[in-house]
Motif scaffolding. Structure first.
Motif, PDB file in Angstrom:
ATOM      1  N   MET A   9       0.837  -1.201   0.000  1.00 13.96           N
ATOM      2  CA  MET A   9       0.000   0.000   0.000  1.00 13.96           C
ATOM      3  C   MET A   9       0.872   1.250   0.000  1.00 13.96           C
ATOM      4  O   MET A   9       0.567   2.243  -0.676  1.00 13.96           O
ATOM      5  N   THR A  10       1.973   1.214   0.735  1.00 12.31           N
ATOM      6  CA  THR A  10       2.901   2.349   0.753  1.00 12.31           C
ATOM      7  C   THR A  10       3.456   2.604  -0.645  1.00 12.31           C
ATOM      8  O   THR A  10       3.536   3.749  -1.100  1.00 12.31           O
ATOM      9  N   ASP A  11       3.828   1.527  -1.350  1.00 11.68           N
ATOM     10  CA  ASP A  11       4.328   1.675  -2.724  1.00 11.68           C
ATOM     11  C   ASP A  11       3.253   2.263  -3.640  1.00 11.68           C
ATOM     12  O   ASP A  11       3.545   3.110  -4.496  1.00 11.68           O
ATOM     13  N   LYS A  12       2.008   1.814  -3.478  1.00  9.59           N
ATOM     14  CA  LYS A  12       0.920   2.337  -4.318  1.00  9.59           C
ATOM     15  C   LYS A  12       0.688   3.819  -4.059  1.00  9.59           C
ATOM     16  O   LYS A  12       0.452   4.601  -4.990  1.00  9.59           O
ATOM     17  N   ILE A  13       0.730   4.223  -2.787  1.00  7.01           N
ATOM     18  CA  ILE A  13       0.541   5.636  -2.450  1.00  7.01           C
ATOM     19  C   ILE A  13       1.668   6.474  -3.030  1.00  7.01           C
ATOM     20  O   ILE A  13       1.446   7.590  -3.525  1.00  7.01           O
ATOM     21  N   ALA A  14       2.894   5.920  -3.018  1.00  5.70           N
ATOM     22  CA  ALA A  14       4.029   6.629  -3.623  1.00  5.70           C
ATOM     23  C   ALA A  14       3.804   6.812  -5.124  1.00  5.70           C
ATOM     24  O   ALA A  14       4.141   7.860  -5.693  1.00  5.70           O
TER      25      ALA A  14
ATOM     26  N   ARG B  89       7.944  -6.310  14.965  1.00  4.08           N
ATOM     27  CA  ARG B  89       9.015  -5.390  14.570  1.00  4.08           C
ATOM     28  C   ARG B  89       8.922  -5.037  13.090  1.00  4.08           C
ATOM     29  O   ARG B  89       9.140  -3.891  12.700  1.00  4.08           O
ATOM     30  N   ASP B  90       8.610  -6.041  12.262  1.00  2.33           N
ATOM     31  CA  ASP B  90       8.461  -5.772  10.827  1.00  2.33           C
ATOM     32  C   ASP B  90       7.306  -4.812  10.567  1.00  2.33           C
ATOM     33  O   ASP B  90       7.391  -3.947   9.684  1.00  2.33           O
ATOM     34  N   MET B  91       6.228  -4.955  11.343  1.00  2.00           N
ATOM     35  CA  MET B  91       5.093  -4.063  11.163  1.00  2.00           C
ATOM     36  C   MET B  91       5.453  -2.636  11.601  1.00  2.00           C
ATOM     37  O   MET B  91       5.063  -1.655  10.942  1.00  2.00           O
ATOM     38  N   LEU B  92       6.184  -2.504  12.698  1.00  2.89           N
ATOM     39  CA  LEU B  92       6.649  -1.174  13.118  1.00  2.89           C
ATOM     40  C   LEU B  92       7.504  -0.533  12.026  1.00  2.89           C
ATOM     41  O   LEU B  92       7.374   0.659  11.729  1.00  2.89           O
ATOM     42  N   SER B  93       8.353  -1.335  11.402  1.00  2.00           N
ATOM     43  CA  SER B  93       9.216  -0.837  10.339  1.00  2.00           C
ATOM     44  C   SER B  93       8.396  -0.400   9.128  1.00  2.00           C
ATOM     45  O   SER B  93       8.630   0.671   8.543  1.00  2.00           O
ATOM     46  N   ALA B  94       7.419  -1.235   8.729  1.00  2.00           N
ATOM     47  CA  ALA B  94       6.562  -0.885   7.590  1.00  2.00           C
ATOM     48  C   ALA B  94       5.747   0.373   7.888  1.00  2.00           C
ATOM     49  O   ALA B  94       5.577   1.248   7.022  1.00  2.00           O
TER      50      ALA B  94
ATOM     51  N   LEU C  97       6.708   8.582   4.421  1.00  2.00           N
ATOM     52  CA  LEU C  97       6.158   9.023   3.143  1.00  2.00           C
ATOM     53  C   LEU C  97       5.076  10.080   3.357  1.00  2.00           C
ATOM     54  O   LEU C  97       5.006  11.066   2.617  1.00  2.00           O
ATOM     55  N   THR C  98       4.254   9.910   4.386  1.00  2.39           N
ATOM     56  CA  THR C  98       3.200  10.881   4.676  1.00  2.39           C
ATOM     57  C   THR C  98       3.810  12.219   5.076  1.00  2.39           C
ATOM     58  O   THR C  98       3.324  13.287   4.678  1.00  2.39           O
ATOM     59  N   GLY C  99       4.882  12.173   5.851  1.00  2.97           N
ATOM     60  CA  GLY C  99       5.593  13.406   6.198  1.00  2.97           C
ATOM     61  C   GLY C  99       6.195  14.070   4.983  1.00  2.97           C
ATOM     62  O   GLY C  99       6.174  15.298   4.841  1.00  2.97           O
TER      63      GLY C  99
ATOM     64  N   ASP D 296      13.769   1.736  -5.038  1.00  5.91           N
ATOM     65  CA  ASP D 296      12.617   1.723  -4.131  1.00  5.91           C
ATOM     66  C   ASP D 296      11.618   2.796  -4.510  1.00  5.91           C
ATOM     67  O   ASP D 296      11.989   3.907  -4.912  1.00  5.91           O
ATOM     68  N   ALA D 297      10.324   2.465  -4.349  1.00  2.00           N
ATOM     69  CA  ALA D 297       9.278   3.456  -4.629  1.00  2.00           C
ATOM     70  C   ALA D 297       9.312   4.582  -3.602  1.00  2.00           C
ATOM     71  O   ALA D 297       9.034   5.732  -3.921  1.00  2.00           O
ATOM     72  N   VAL D 298       9.650   4.235  -2.355  1.00  2.00           N
ATOM     73  CA  VAL D 298       9.705   5.239  -1.287  1.00  2.00           C
ATOM     74  C   VAL D 298      11.164   5.566  -1.003  1.00  2.00           C
ATOM     75  O   VAL D 298      11.945   4.684  -0.649  1.00  2.00           O
ATOM     76  N   GLY D 299      11.530   6.831  -1.159  1.00  2.00           N
ATOM     77  CA  GLY D 299      12.884   7.246  -0.838  1.00  2.00           C
ATOM     78  C   GLY D 299      13.917   6.707  -1.796  1.00  2.00           C
ATOM     79  O   GLY D 299      15.083   6.540  -1.439  1.00  2.00           O
ATOM     80  N   GLY D 300      13.523   6.405  -3.038  1.00  2.00           N
ATOM     81  CA  GLY D 300      14.463   5.887  -4.007  1.00  2.00           C
ATOM     82  C   GLY D 300      15.448   6.959  -4.465  1.00  2.00           C
ATOM     83  O   GLY D 300      15.227   8.149  -4.274  1.00  2.00           O
ATOM     84  N   TYR D 301      16.535   6.533  -5.078  1.00  2.00           N
ATOM     85  CA  TYR D 301      17.560   7.465  -5.550  1.00  2.00           C
ATOM     86  C   TYR D 301      18.105   6.922  -6.858  1.00  2.00           C
ATOM     87  O   TYR D 301      18.411   5.735  -6.968  1.00  2.00           O
ATOM     88  N   ASP D 302      18.204   7.797  -7.851  1.00  2.00           N
ATOM     89  CA  ASP D 302      18.669   7.361  -9.161  1.00  2.00           C
ATOM     90  C   ASP D 302      19.514   8.464  -9.792  1.00  2.00           C
ATOM     91  O   ASP D 302      19.841   9.463  -9.132  1.00  2.00           O
TER      92      ASP D 302
END
Length: 450
Positions: free
Chosen positions: A164-169, A206-211, A218-220, A330-336
């Motif tokens: 969902m985070t990737d889709k929002i991005a 822990r994985d959920m906290l990370s996600a 991303l919201t910020g 990465d869709a979130v915070g990617g760098y190219d």
């Protein structure tokens, strides 16, 4: 003879005032500017400052503005106690990170509250500890307080949040933050919060906290792009909390890098460098792509504080790291490559090499993905302003036209900010290109107002 006043001068505020080197008039003006920044214009004059120094307490709503004005001037946090102001009454129990996140997201979902939230003040002197100082702070008691039986979740729910985070991005890139951020806030409140309260294994929790930290970051980021800088900073702080509680150094680092970008946009160069360096320290084992991401921001911030040699060294490190990165971005915070060239352009601009700044921006736009409409919109607007700055008026008009191509289809406050600057420009009417641009500006203004 009238009664003698028993009010004592505010010694703490007086000491801070002396440290600032301001006159009373300058102090009042600094507070007034912050009022304007958060959408509540003020008209304080030197007589008001004299009253504060004499012991009159300013209004409760104004006290945070006074503290922030002093903090920005002195380049360090300033507390209520230090300024001689009474403490704010607080609940005896501190709310958990998840509760704070739910409250923030719920307010952001409410259109009647969103404008108030957006007017929150950006704290320029905020201190953020290094990840190493926080690692392991989240105790078992903390986790017990966070985890309450509300069903049981597994790795599938973690994957749902990440997808969902990737889709929002993607929606952010294609349609703008005005559409994407309310979706993110609603998903945080209605779905992610429940997952964070659910029963789960230690690893899944822990994985959920990370996600959740990724989504909050991303919201910020979107709030920052929508010019709600105080709100964006608050989301970033919640993302840091979640990353700390999940022991996720990489998301902690990436969030600090986002805070550096925000500080650089607001022209707080020293703070931008502090955040960028902290981000790099938090992720010593980062992947090549994230390393490039961090070095690029360090380069920009270094240039802002006049360290050209350091900026160029960081750019070399960024380019080298990027050359070693795999093909996945990465869709979130990617760098190219486009992001690297954008950083190169910023460094040239900060060192007043505007011609090379423009060349790097052009290259950045050429290699940018067609799907990155939000980034392309911003890049064309920045390019147009720099071309105008050195007198390349027709080229500037052409860049503004390309900006408008994306602006018509996007809902973005950053785009609105650029459009306001475009409307304020005085282009010569004798140029056919300038006349065509003016006609287009009027048409787009009508479209946006409809």
């Amino acid at each position: 003879m009238g009664p003698v006043s028993t009010r004592q001068p505010n010694a703490g505020l007086g000491q801070l005032f002396r440290e600032s080197g301001w006159t009373m008039r300058q102090f009042a003006q600094a507070v007034n500017r912050l009022g304007t920044e958060i959408g509540s214009p003020l008209k304080y004059q030197q007589a008001s400052v004299h009253q504060w120094l004499s012991g009159h307490l300013p209004r409760e709503a104004v006290r945070p503005l006074i503290l922030e004005a002093l903090a920005r001037r002195l380049n360090r946090p300033v507390t209520r106690e230090e300024a001689g102001f009474p403490a704010v009454s607080e609940s005896s129990e501190q709310s958990t990170t998840v509760e704070q996140l739910i409250d923030l997201g719920r307010q952001d979902m409410d259109p009647s509250r969103r404008k108030i939230l957006a007017a929150g003040m950006y704290l320029a002197a905020l201190s953020v500890p290094a990840f190493s100082a926080l690692a392991g702070v989240a105790s078992a008691a903390d986790r017990d307080r966070l985890t309450r039986p509300s069903g049981r979740i597994g790795s599938g729910e973690v994957e749902t949040v990440r997808r969902m985070t990737d889709k929002i991005a993607e929606i952010l890139d294609e349609l703008g933050g005005g559409h994407a951020r309310p979706m993110a806030a609603a998903f945080l409140v209605n779905t992610v919060a429940g997952y964070l309260h659910a029963d789960a294994s230690e690893k899944v929790h822990r994985d959920m906290l990370s996600a959740a930290s990724d989504l909050t970051y991303l919201t910020g980021w979107m709030a920052m792009y929508e010019r709600a800088h105080g709100l964006g900073q608050t989301y970033y702080l919640r993302a840091l909390d979640l990353a700390r509680e999940s022991s996720d150094q990489l998301t902690y680092s990436r969030t600090l890098r986002g805070m550096s970008l925000q500080a650089s946009h607001l022209r707080h160069g020293q703070k931008a460098l502090e955040y960028a360096d902290s981000a790099a320290e938090a992720a010593p084992q980062a992947s090549p792509r994230l390393t490039a991401f961090l070095r690029g921001q360090q380069a920009h911030a270094s240039a802002m504080v006049g360290d050209r040699r350091g900026a160029m060294q960081r750019l070399k490190e960024a380019e080298s790291a990027l050359s070693q990165a795999d093909s996945r971005r990465d869709a979130v915070g990617g760098y190219d490559q486009a992001a690297f060239l954008f950083h190169l352009s910023h460094v040239h601009y900060e060192t007043r090499d505007i011609e090379n700044s423009i060349k790097a921006l052009r290259r950045s736009i050429r290699v940018m993905s067609p799907l990155e409409r939000q980034g392309r919109l911003h890049a064309h607007a920045v390019l147009a302003q720099r071309q105008h700055e050195i007198g390349h008026l027709e080229e500037s008009c052409t860049s503004w036209e390309r900006f408008l191509d994306d602006y018509e289809a996007l809902s973005t406050a950053r785009g609105d900010e650029h459009f306001d600057k475009l409307r304020a420009l005085n282009a010569p009417r004798q140029s056919p290109v300038a006349r065509r641009l003016q006609d287009r500006i009027h048409a787009v203004a009508k479209l946006k107002a409809a």
